[in-house]
Motif scaffolding. Structure first.
Motif, mmCIF file in Angstrom:
data_model
loop_
_atom_site.group_PDB
_atom_site.id
_atom_site.type_symbol
_atom_site.label_atom_id
_atom_site.label_comp_id
_atom_site.label_asym_id
_atom_site.label_seq_id
_atom_site.Cartn_x
_atom_site.Cartn_y
_atom_site.Cartn_z
ATOM 1 N N MET A 61 0.847 -1.201 0.000
ATOM 2 C CA MET A 61 0.000 0.000 0.000
ATOM 3 C C MET A 61 0.879 1.247 0.000
ATOM 4 S SD MET A 61 -3.029 1.067 2.678
ATOM 5 C CE MET A 61 -3.932 -0.428 2.321
ATOM 6 N N ASP A 62 0.536 2.241 -0.836
ATOM 7 C CA ASP A 62 1.327 3.455 -0.950
ATOM 8 C C ASP A 62 1.255 4.265 0.339
ATOM 9 O OD1 ASP A 62 0.395 3.988 -4.407
ATOM 10 O OD2 ASP A 62 1.983 2.774 -3.516
ATOM 11 N N VAL A 63 2.333 5.015 0.596
ATOM 12 C CA VAL A 63 2.394 5.834 1.804
ATOM 13 C C VAL A 63 1.278 6.871 1.866
ATOM 14 C CG1 VAL A 63 3.810 7.493 3.072
ATOM 15 C CG2 VAL A 63 4.867 5.457 2.093
ATOM 16 N N PRO A 64 0.962 7.596 0.757
ATOM 17 C CA PRO A 64 -0.136 8.571 0.847
ATOM 18 C C PRO A 64 -1.470 7.932 1.234
ATOM 19 C CG PRO A 64 1.154 8.934 -1.140
ATOM 20 C CD PRO A 64 1.609 7.634 -0.564
ATOM 21 N N ILE A 65 -1.734 6.727 0.750
ATOM 22 C CA ILE A 65 -2.987 6.062 1.105
ATOM 23 C C ILE A 65 -2.994 5.696 2.580
ATOM 24 C CG2 ILE A 65 -4.419 4.037 0.664
ATOM 25 C CD1 ILE A 65 -3.470 4.075 -2.201
ATOM 26 N N ILE A 66 -1.837 5.254 3.097
ATOM 27 C CA ILE A 66 -1.736 4.952 4.526
ATOM 28 C C ILE A 66 -2.002 6.204 5.349
ATOM 29 C CG2 ILE A 66 -0.144 4.222 6.353
ATOM 30 C CD1 ILE A 66 1.240 2.449 4.310
ATOM 31 N N LEU A 67 -1.452 7.350 4.915
ATOM 32 C CA LEU A 67 -1.687 8.611 5.624
ATOM 33 C C LEU A 67 -3.167 8.984 5.607
ATOM 34 C CD1 LEU A 67 1.343 10.750 4.376
ATOM 35 C CD2 LEU A 67 1.098 9.568 6.555
ATOM 36 N N ALA A 68 -3.807 8.801 4.466
ATOM 37 C CA ALA A 68 -5.224 9.135 4.365
ATOM 38 C C ALA A 68 -6.068 8.244 5.280
ATOM 39 C CB ALA A 68 -5.688 8.990 2.916
ATOM 40 N N LEU A 69 -5.778 6.941 5.282
ATOM 41 C CA LEU A 69 -6.516 6.030 6.155
ATOM 42 C C LEU A 69 -6.264 6.357 7.619
ATOM 43 C CD1 LEU A 69 -5.974 2.636 4.279
ATOM 44 C CD2 LEU A 69 -8.050 4.038 4.341
ATOM 45 N N GLY A 70 -5.024 6.717 7.940
ATOM 46 C CA GLY A 70 -4.718 7.119 9.313
ATOM 47 C C GLY A 70 -5.486 8.353 9.725
ATOM 48 N N ALA A 71 -5.634 9.298 8.786
ATOM 49 C CA ALA A 71 -6.394 10.512 9.090
ATOM 50 C C ALA A 71 -7.857 10.197 9.369
ATOM 51 C CB ALA A 71 -6.286 11.499 7.933
ATOM 52 N N ILE A 72 -8.416 9.249 8.628
ATOM 53 C CA ILE A 72 -9.810 8.857 8.855
ATOM 54 C C ILE A 72 -9.979 8.277 10.251
ATOM 55 C CG2 ILE A 72 -11.645 7.285 8.119
ATOM 56 C CD1 ILE A 72 -10.551 7.505 5.283
ATOM 57 N N VAL A 73 -9.047 7.427 10.654
ATOM 58 C CA VAL A 73 -9.123 6.824 11.988
ATOM 59 C C VAL A 73 -9.006 7.895 13.072
ATOM 60 C CG1 VAL A 73 -7.977 5.247 13.591
ATOM 61 C CG2 VAL A 73 -8.233 4.614 11.188
ATOM 62 N N VAL A 74 -8.050 8.828 12.898
ATOM 63 C CA VAL A 74 -7.864 9.892 13.886
ATOM 64 C C VAL A 74 -9.113 10.744 14.011
ATOM 65 C CG1 VAL A 74 -6.591 12.013 14.382
ATOM 66 C CG2 VAL A 74 -5.364 9.965 13.647
ATOM 67 N N VAL A 75 -9.709 11.124 12.879
ATOM 68 C CA VAL A 75 -10.929 11.935 12.917
ATOM 69 C C VAL A 75 -12.049 11.200 13.641
ATOM 70 C CG1 VAL A 75 -12.766 12.906 11.489
ATOM 71 C CG2 VAL A 75 -10.394 13.293 10.875
ATOM 72 N N ALA A 76 -12.213 9.924 13.343
ATOM 73 C CA ALA A 76 -13.268 9.145 13.982
ATOM 74 C C ALA A 76 -13.075 9.080 15.493
ATOM 75 C CB ALA A 76 -13.316 7.739 13.393
ATOM 76 N N VAL A 77 -11.839 8.854 15.927
ATOM 77 C CA VAL A 77 -11.561 8.755 17.369
ATOM 78 C C VAL A 77 -11.792 10.093 18.061
ATOM 79 C CG1 VAL A 77 -9.741 8.377 19.078
ATOM 80 C CG2 VAL A 77 -9.943 6.842 17.128
ATOM 81 N N VAL A 78 -11.268 11.165 17.463
ATOM 82 C CA VAL A 78 -11.408 12.493 18.074
ATOM 83 C C VAL A 78 -12.868 12.907 18.144
ATOM 84 C CG1 VAL A 78 -10.887 14.938 17.801
ATOM 85 C CG2 VAL A 78 -9.102 13.236 17.432
#
Length: 212
Positions: free
Chosen positions: A1-18
């Motif tokens: 998986m490309d790094v930008p996609i990993i960053l985007a998925l990580g951002a989704i998780v962070v937003v959901a948690v916050v």
């Protein structure tokens, strides 16, 4: 998986948690709205820094040297200038951002009719559409702290339209553009939800003014 996609998925998780924490702790709608706005801006800022590091690192490898540095500065400096303008002078910066975003989306439409030229341009200069989304989305996110509704719709447009045009026209790489578009789209939705929440709170808290 490309790094930008990993960053985007990580951002989704962070937003959901916050967002889960915010809605659990804050009961006042206005405070929730403010927390949502700050969360969207913070997530967009972190994503921009990480994406900038990735894009800049790629440019320093290919083409590298002074050329790679100039390519990086060519989009980082205007982005930072627009962000500063959005914070200190939101009134004149807002129509400028709208004009730039409209011109960018129009260019995406035009390039969709000439995919061969776009692919050649991308092979020589990198994922310019994805970089443009990031470069315009960060100032729009900063503007969202001053003009939330306008910035929300602008971020949604930047997150959806270039990607949709590219997919329909089959005119460029989709993976990098998807990674660049996800976080601006989420940030825009968060801004619009916060506006809705704040307006609903003001309406319910002041029924006479609403009736008038």
């Amino acid at each position: 998986m490309d790094v930008p996609i990993i960053l985007a998925l990580g951002a989704i998780v962070v937003v959901a948690v916050v967002l889960g924490i915010v809605f659990a702790r804050e009961k006042d709608p206005l405070r929730r709205a403010t927390a949502l706005q700050r969360t969207g801006a913070a997530v967009m800022a972190v994503f921009t820094v990480l994406a900038g590091i990735f894009i800049g690192g790629y440019a320093m490898q290919d083409p590298g040297g002074n050329t790679g540095l100039l390519i990086t500065l060519a989009w980082v400096l205007p982005m930072l200038i627009l962000a500063v303008g959005a914070w200190f002078w939101p009134a004149p910066t807002a129509p400028l951002l709208l004009a730039l975003a409209s011109s960018f989306i129009a260019a995406c439409v035009w390039l969709a009719f000439d995919p061969a030229a776009l692919r050649e341009f991308i092979s020589e200069n990198g994922p310019v559409i994805a970089v443009s989304v990031v470069a315009l989305s960060f100032p729009a996110a900063v503007l969202g702290l001053k003009r939330t509704a306008l910035a929300g719709w602008l971020l949604v447009a930047l997150g959806v339209l270039p990607l949709l045009i590219t997919i329909i026209g089959r005119s460029g790489p989709v993976a990098s553009l998807t990674a660049a578009s996800v976080v601006p789209l989420i940030c825009g939705i968060v801004y619009l939800v916060s506006v809705r929440m704040a307006s609903g709170s003001q309406t319910s808290g002041n029924p006479r003014a609403a009736a008038a």
